[in-house]
Design an enzyme around this catalytic site. Structure first.
Site, PDB file in Angstrom:
ATOM      1  N   GLU A  68       1.888   6.176   6.627  1.00 45.99           N
ATOM      2  CA  GLU A  68       1.402   7.030   5.868  1.00 45.99           C
ATOM      3  C   GLU A  68       0.913   8.221   6.488  1.00 45.99           C
ATOM      4  OE1 GLU A  68      -2.769   6.384   3.836  1.00 45.99           O
ATOM      5  OE2 GLU A  68      -2.615   4.748   5.235  1.00 45.99           O
TER       6      GLU A  68
ATOM      7  N   ASP B  47       0.852  -1.184  -0.068  1.00 46.28           N
ATOM      8  CA  ASP B  47       0.046   0.002  -0.149  1.00 46.28           C
ATOM      9  C   ASP B  47       1.066   1.079  -0.080  1.00 46.28           C
ATOM     10  OD1 ASP B  47      -1.726   1.971   0.505  1.00 46.28           O
ATOM     11  OD2 ASP B  47      -2.437   1.053   2.567  1.00 46.28           O
TER      12      ASP B  47
ATOM     13  N   GLU C 113       3.010   7.540   1.522  1.00 45.97           N
ATOM     14  CA  GLU C 113       2.934   6.464   1.921  1.00 45.97           C
ATOM     15  C   GLU C 113       3.809   5.185   1.387  1.00 45.97           C
ATOM     16  OE1 GLU C 113      -1.043   4.698   1.722  1.00 45.97           O
ATOM     17  OE2 GLU C 113      -0.650   3.346   3.414  1.00 45.97           O
TER      18      GLU C 113
ATOM     19  N   HIS D 256      -1.088   1.923   9.303  1.00 40.54           N
ATOM     20  CA  HIS D 256      -1.815   0.882   9.977  1.00 40.54           C
ATOM     21  C   HIS D 256      -0.931  -0.616   9.657  1.00 40.54           C
ATOM     22  CE1 HIS D 256      -3.087   0.365   5.626  1.00 40.54           C
ATOM     23  NE2 HIS D 256      -2.806   1.566   5.594  1.00 40.54           N
TER      24      HIS D 256
HETATM   25 MN    MN Z   1      -2.704   3.992   0.819  1.00 42.24          MN
HETATM   26 MN    MN Z   2      -2.797   2.811   3.794  1.00 38.42          MN
END
Ligand code: MN
Ligand code: MN
Length: 306
Positions: free
Chosen positions: A198, A103, A290, A165
């Site tokens: 992020e 991500d 991020e 996260h």
């Molecule tokens: Mn993201």
């Molecule tokens: Mn994320």
């Protein structure tokens, strides 16, 4: 984390690395398309097609959030929105290999007055990554992020509701988060965990609210019976292709004609969660950065850069 007997820890890290490499390449591929006059729809579709072509699966729809919109904007079917002069554009891309996710997001800025805001997002993200070590308490990272952002301008603020996260198998937002503002109690980071770190720097209030719309959904664990054929077709497609990961209204529109009615029914019945678009104050600008990383004793291993 549930693990199949056949996958060792190292196999799993390899999957995280492979997903990360695909996202790193997707970011390089899509960057030249992020320019004035480009449709957001085309950026989303091109980035997603690239991930698939490279052998990844989509961990979530490509997000392209502009100016005061901080996150969760992914083009709906037929979206005509284009990038305009002065826009600040966040592109957030996800891929997974067997549920092991990468991500990552970057910002492209067309307003020179806000170059420092982009720097604030990038530098705070990297300062946070450096601090994600076995034994670190997540509350200490919030302080680092906030002070890095404020060091660029006293007017800049991190967005308090958005955080980094932990990533888990088929789970984009796990139980541990990395705050972007100081918090009283955190949790301990452990070796072998994987995080999406992020940070968001805003020239506005540093707080986001839901807009009344959204085009990204996720299947919830509760199963309520649904009658309509369209809705049932969507559920089985989602179970098969995306499981518990977020998906786009654009993808559903390609499979089911009356998708709007069916999606509304599924949200009302609590089968799907609809992610609303998240916005700071109108007129302000938000930058995001991020990366995904593995926590090791030797330091952070970023998977989403080449
Ligand atoms: Mn993201
Ligand atoms: Mn994320």
């Amino acid at each position: 984390m549930s693990r199949k007997k056949s996958s060792s820890k190292e196999d799993i890290f390899e999957k995280y690395r492979k997903a990360g490499h695909i996202v790193a390449k997707a970011k390089e591929y899509i960057r030249p398309f992020v320019k004035i006059g480009t449709k957001l729809f085309d950026i989303c579709e091109k980035a997603e097609q690239f991930v698939i072509k490279e052998g990844g699966k989509l961990a979530f729809p490509c997000n392209v959030s502009i100016n005061h919109i901080a996150a969760h904007y992914s083009s709906p079917p037929g979206d005509k929105t284009i990038i305009k002069e002065g826009d600040i554009v966040k592109v957030d891309i996800g891929a997974h290999i067997d549920g092991f996710i990468a991500d990552s997001a970057f910002t492209v800025n067309f307003d020179p007055d806000f170059d420092k805001l982009v720097e604030a997002a990038v530098d705070s993200c990297h300062a946070a990554i450096e601090a994600v070590l076995p034994g670190t308490n997540t509350k200490d990272i919030g302080k680092i992020v906030e002070s890095t952002i404020k060091s660029k301008s006293s007017k800049y603020r991190p967005i308090k509701e958005l955080s980094g996260h932990i990533l888990d198998e088929y789970s984009l937002h796990g139980s541990k988060t990395i705050p972007n503002v100081p918090i009283p109690y955190g949790v301990k980071i452990e070796e072998g965990e994987v995080y999406a770190v992020e940070t968001f720097a805003s020239s506005g209030s540093g707080s986001v609210h839901d807009l009344p719309y959204g085009y990204i959904y996720r299947l919830l664990p509760v199963r309520t019976p649904v009658r309509s054929k369209g809705a049932r077709k969507i559920i089985s497609a989602v179970l098969k292709e995306h499981k518990t990961l977020p998906f786009s209204e654009r993808w559903i529109a390609k499979q089911v004609k009356a998708y709007k009615v069916a999606l509304n029914e599924l949200v009302t019945k609590g089968v799907f969660h609809r992610y609303k678009v998240l916005s700071d104050k109108k007129g302000c600008k938000v930058a995001q950065n991020e990366e995904t990383m593995i926590v090791t004793k030797e330091g952070p291993e970023i998977t989403t850069t080449i």
